[in-house]
Design an enzyme around this catalytic site. Structure first.
Site, PDB file in Angstrom:
ATOM      1  N   GLU A 163       0.830  -1.200   0.000  1.00 57.46           N
ATOM      2  CA  GLU A 163       0.000   0.000   0.000  1.00 57.46           C
ATOM      3  C   GLU A 163       0.870   1.257   0.000  1.00 57.46           C
ATOM      4  O   GLU A 163       1.693   1.439   0.891  1.00 57.46           O
ATOM      5  CB  GLU A 163      -0.914  -0.016   1.228  1.00 57.46           C
ATOM      6  N   GLU A 177      -4.233  -6.787   2.985  1.00 54.89           N
ATOM      7  CA  GLU A 177      -3.025  -7.549   3.299  1.00 54.89           C
ATOM      8  C   GLU A 177      -3.136  -8.995   2.832  1.00 54.89           C
ATOM      9  O   GLU A 177      -2.143  -9.601   2.407  1.00 54.89           O
ATOM     10  CB  GLU A 177      -2.745  -7.484   4.799  1.00 54.89           C
ATOM     11  N   ASP A 180       1.286  -4.692  12.259  1.00 53.18           N
ATOM     12  CA  ASP A 180       0.084  -5.164  12.954  1.00 53.18           C
ATOM     13  C   ASP A 180      -0.886  -5.836  11.997  1.00 53.18           C
ATOM     14  O   ASP A 180      -1.560  -6.819  12.349  1.00 53.18           O
ATOM     15  CB  ASP A 180      -0.633  -4.001  13.642  1.00 53.18           C
ATOM     16  N   PHE A 181      -0.963  -5.316  10.773  1.00 54.77           N
ATOM     17  CA  PHE A 181      -1.973  -5.799   9.837  1.00 54.77           C
ATOM     18  C   PHE A 181      -1.555  -7.065   9.100  1.00 54.77           C
ATOM     19  O   PHE A 181      -2.298  -7.562   8.241  1.00 54.77           O
ATOM     20  CB  PHE A 181      -2.346  -4.675   8.866  1.00 54.77           C
ATOM     21  N   ILE A 182      -0.390  -7.585   9.484  1.00 51.90           N
ATOM     22  CA  ILE A 182      -0.007  -8.903   8.968  1.00 51.90           C
ATOM     23  C   ILE A 182      -0.985  -9.961   9.473  1.00 51.90           C
ATOM     24  O   ILE A 182      -1.136 -11.025   8.869  1.00 51.90           O
ATOM     25  CB  ILE A 182       1.438  -9.244   9.389  1.00 51.90           C
ATOM     26  N   HIS A 233      -0.965  -0.044  16.146  1.00 55.46           N
ATOM     27  CA  HIS A 233       0.239   0.300  15.389  1.00 55.46           C
ATOM     28  C   HIS A 233       1.501   0.091  16.211  1.00 55.46           C
ATOM     29  O   HIS A 233       2.476   0.835  16.063  1.00 55.46           O
ATOM     30  CB  HIS A 233       0.166   1.756  14.909  1.00 55.46           C
TER      31      HIS A 233
END
Length: 324
Positions: free
Chosen positions: A29, A60, A85-87, A127
């Site tokens: 992104e 993701e 975090d968004f993994i 985050h």
């Protein structure tokens, strides 16, 4: 030699590997025209074009899925998470497909999933993740967590060249705070090899990532009273350098496992178990863990400071062990 920041080391590694191997490309992104949320990919789209620096939708799962498919077709993608975090949105793809590819079909899946991790920047609960423990129990993955600019560059190069999927945890607190002179020549840091950052004889601190600097501060404080602290920077969480851990414990007979992620279920528990199994006879005191409290990372600055490991907590744990 040229002074290079931690974030510049990451950019250099990607740029050099993309120039070295045309199969390497970056996707994520805002990694293209914008240059990344933290500017880790600044200048790459101008050098390599939009076919190799690819802006993606905010998904993701799609990023990791597309990267895994490209890897199976012979490419070597770098998949950026805007925040690590968004993994978790791609956890299913990573652990059930990417990690198992070599076992299921005999095909390597050489992707790197990288992104800014860690707390200390007032990012709050969404985050500030340190994700290593949640992936340690998934065979097929490798996990690295550099704490220096030298290691940030060398480990990313190794990860890109590796034939297995690598989760590359880069600590955003270090991005522009850490600078050092890096060699102009090509180099790599081997995955799975620890670095003895500081030699000592009274106590070992086993750590990684940004916590190496907390360990440094604690060691300097303890040195005022004549305590000699050894610091082992693991650098690689999976595979990890078991020999380096056991050798240090055998040398000092006391050990603190220091990590930023919450205590319960953290990676330090695995290392503590290995020490208990294989170096018990060398221990003169219990194994001690110093980690974050078992709460979501607070947004409030004083609360975040209270939750995270720090010099004071490490020094207190060390003194407790030394008196045992």
């Amino acid at each position: 030699m040229a002074e290079t920041s931690y974030i510049e080391a990451i950019t250099q590694a990607m740029s050099e590997e993309m120039a070295r191997d045309e199969r390497v490309f970056l996707m994520g992104e805002d990694v293209g025209v914008y240059g990344g949320a933290f500017k880790t990919s600044s200048g790459l789209i101008e050098r390599f074009g939009p076919e190799r620096v690819i802006d993606t939708p905010i998904s993701e799962m799609a990023i990791v899925g597309a990267a895994s498919g490209a890897a199976l077709m012979g490419l070597r993608p770098i998949a950026e998470m805007q925040f690590i975090d968004f993994i978790t949105c791609a956890y299913d793809m990573l652990v059930n497909f990417t990690a198992t590819s070599r076992y299921r079909v005999g095909s390597a899946c050489p992707i790197v999933v990288r992104g800014p991790a860690g707390a200390g920047v007032r990012g709050g609960p969404f985050h500030s993740l340190s994700p290593e423990a949640m992936f340690m129990n998934r065979p097929g993955l490798k996990i690295v967590s550099p704490g220096t600019a030298y290691d940030a560059k060398g480990l990313l190069k190794s990860a890109i060249r590796d034939d297995d999927p690598v989760i590359y945890i880069e600590h955003k607190f270090l991005y522009r705070r850490i600078k050092e002179d890096l060699p102009a020549d090509d180099y790599v840091v081997p995955i799975g090899k620890a670095n003895v950052r500081r030699n000592g004889k009274d106590l070992s601190i086993i750590t990684w990532g940004a916590m190496i600097y907390v360990a440094d501060d604690a060691a300097n404080e303890l040195a005022k009273d004549g305590t000699s602290v050894e610091i082992v920077d693991l650098r690689s969480i999976l595979p990890f350098d078991e020999d380096a851990i056991l050798e240090s414990v055998a040398k000092t007979n006391r050990v603190i496992l220091l990590h930023e992620a919450p205590l319960t279920g953290g990676a330090g528990a695995e290392f503590a178990a290995r020490i208990a199994e294989k170096a018990f006879e060398y221990l003169d005191a219990p194994i001690k863990r110093v980690a974050a409290l078992d709460v979501p990372t607070p947004y409030s600055p004083p609360l975040e400071d209270y939750v995270l490991p720090n010099k004071t907590k490490v020094v207190a744990a060390a003194k407790e062990l030394l008196k045992y």
